[in-house]
Design an enzyme around this catalytic site. Structure first.
Site, PDB file in Angstrom:
ATOM      1  N   ASP A 191       1.008  -1.101  -0.038  1.00 36.49           N
ATOM      2  CA  ASP A 191      -0.028   0.001  -0.138  1.00 36.49           C
ATOM      3  C   ASP A 191       0.921   1.431  -0.033  1.00 36.49           C
ATOM      4  O   ASP A 191       1.310   1.666   1.189  1.00 36.49           O
ATOM      5  CB  ASP A 191      -0.899  -0.142   1.172  1.00 36.49           C
ATOM      6  CG  ASP A 191      -1.922   0.969   1.134  1.00 36.49           C
ATOM      7  OD1 ASP A 191      -1.788   2.110   0.364  1.00 36.49           O
ATOM      8  OD2 ASP A 191      -2.912   1.259   1.744  1.00 36.49           O
ATOM      9  N   HIS A 196       0.495   8.149   3.799  1.00 40.10           N
ATOM     10  CA  HIS A 196       1.094   7.589   4.995  1.00 40.10           C
ATOM     11  C   HIS A 196       2.437   7.787   5.144  1.00 40.10           C
ATOM     12  O   HIS A 196       3.242   6.993   6.008  1.00 40.10           O
ATOM     13  CB  HIS A 196       0.844   6.112   4.841  1.00 40.10           C
ATOM     14  CG  HIS A 196      -0.690   5.499   4.633  1.00 40.10           C
ATOM     15  ND1 HIS A 196      -1.581   5.751   5.673  1.00 40.10           N
ATOM     16  CD2 HIS A 196      -1.463   5.283   3.822  1.00 40.10           C
ATOM     17  CE1 HIS A 196      -2.808   5.390   5.478  1.00 40.10           C
ATOM     18  NE2 HIS A 196      -2.615   5.173   4.195  1.00 40.10           N
ATOM     19  N   ILE A 211      -0.647   9.431   8.860  1.00 39.25           N
ATOM     20  CA  ILE A 211      -1.355   8.562   9.503  1.00 39.25           C
ATOM     21  C   ILE A 211      -0.984   7.221   9.151  1.00 39.25           C
ATOM     22  O   ILE A 211      -0.412   6.887   8.143  1.00 39.25           O
ATOM     23  CB  ILE A 211      -2.759   8.708   9.276  1.00 39.25           C
ATOM     24  CG1 ILE A 211      -3.149   8.258   7.892  1.00 39.25           C
ATOM     25  CG2 ILE A 211      -3.224  10.222   9.600  1.00 39.25           C
ATOM     26  CD1 ILE A 211      -4.755   8.484   7.794  1.00 39.25           C
ATOM     27  N   GLY A 214      -5.052   1.813   7.721  1.00 38.19           N
ATOM     28  CA  GLY A 214      -5.921   1.272   8.647  1.00 38.19           C
ATOM     29  C   GLY A 214      -5.683  -0.303   8.575  1.00 38.19           C
ATOM     30  O   GLY A 214      -6.075  -1.023   9.645  1.00 38.19           O
TER      31      GLY A 214
END
Length: 289
Positions: A191, A196, A211, A214
């Site tokens: 990903d 990120h 961040i 998830g």
């Protein structure tokens, strides 16, 4: 943005094949925080050491998928307003530490919440061993499409989130660390969303720093359930479902709170310790008791 229900619902998503190695399995385990102490206890070592290596069950959720079709203009999906809502996983057979797999994606349903509320798409992926054809896992997820509501579909029948018990303390808790560099490791499992890792991109969407993925938090939750109720044995976990609630920042501590429902079944949620915020909610897991 206009979404064509019939076009998307019947999109011909091709099968995806992927070969993964022991190195990939270890890299995923590192990406979800499996090695935050030295020396590692034996029950954790087996997820990051090639000798007697075990694959974490949640690794199955990442394998043999391709969502690039969503960017096709014919789909009409506003990718700038897409959020990952929920994640589901059923393990039919323990994932081998290395191998070749085939993933088959289907679109289950798209629910129309209204022009000002968006739409929710549910998808399922079956993961099979490429050689034997055995079914290894079934994963599912929901995609909240904030810019695609009002296409004329129904809001009836959307699956309800699993309730977390209120009014009583959890039966067990565990705190697991994430590291400041957690997202930079996890992204190597596939990903590469710049949100990120790139502070400028994070700032453009309202965050003062990148961040955590998830699905990295999802993997941490899976590790917590293994530790709390599966004796850290990957072969005992059978199901892991949850809803994403709030972003996590790399370096924060994730506290998994578990409520036993009946033998082999539990509800859970994951709290960010430093901010006392729920990151993952409406969790449900099944395991071999």
């Amino acid at each position: 943005m206009s979404l064509n229900y019939e076009t998307v619902k019947n999109w011909p998503i091709p099968e995806a094949a992927q070969k993964y190695t022991a190195k990939d399995t270890i890299l995923y385990a590192l990406g979800v925080g499996s090695a935050t102490q030295n020396p590692l206890p034996p029950e954790d070592l087996k997820f990051v050491y090639e000798r007697k290596l075990q694959a974490l069950p949640t690794f199955a959720s990442l394998l043999a998928g391709d969502s690039s079709w969503m960017a096709d203009p014919k789909a009409g999906i506003d990718l700038n307003k897409v959020l990952h809502g929920e994640q589901f996983l059923t393990i039919h057979k323990p994932l081998p530490p290395e191998g070749s797999v085939i993933g088959t994606d289907t679109i289950d349903e798209i629910y129309d919440k209204g022009a000002d509320k968006g739409a929710v798409m549910y998808m399922t992926r079956t993961l099979r061993d490429a050689v034997s054809g055995e079914l290894l896992a079934t994963s599912g997820w929901s995609v909240f499409m904030r810019g695609n509501g009002g296409f004329g579909g129904t809001a009836t029948g959307q699956p309800a989130p699993y309730p977390v018990p209120e009014g009583r303390a959890p039966d067990a808790t565990i705190d697991l660390l994430t590291r400041p560099e957690q997202a930079t490791i996890y992204r190597l499992s596939g990903d590469f969303n710049p949100l990120h890792i790139d502070p400028k991109i994070a700032g453009l969407v309202g965050f003062d720093k990148p961040i955590l993925h998830g699905m990295c938090s999802y993997g941490v939750a899976g590790r917590a359930i293994l530790k709390l109720r599966c004796g850290n044995d990957a072969s005992r976990l059978r199901k892991l479902n949850l809803r994403f609630a709030s972003p996590v920042f790399p370096g924060e501590t994730l506290r998994t709170e578990v409520w036993d429902v009946e033998p082999g079944k539990l509800a859970f949620r994951v709290r960010i310790v430093e901010r006392d915020v729920i990151a993952l909610n409406n969790g449900y897991a099944e395991y071999i008791d």
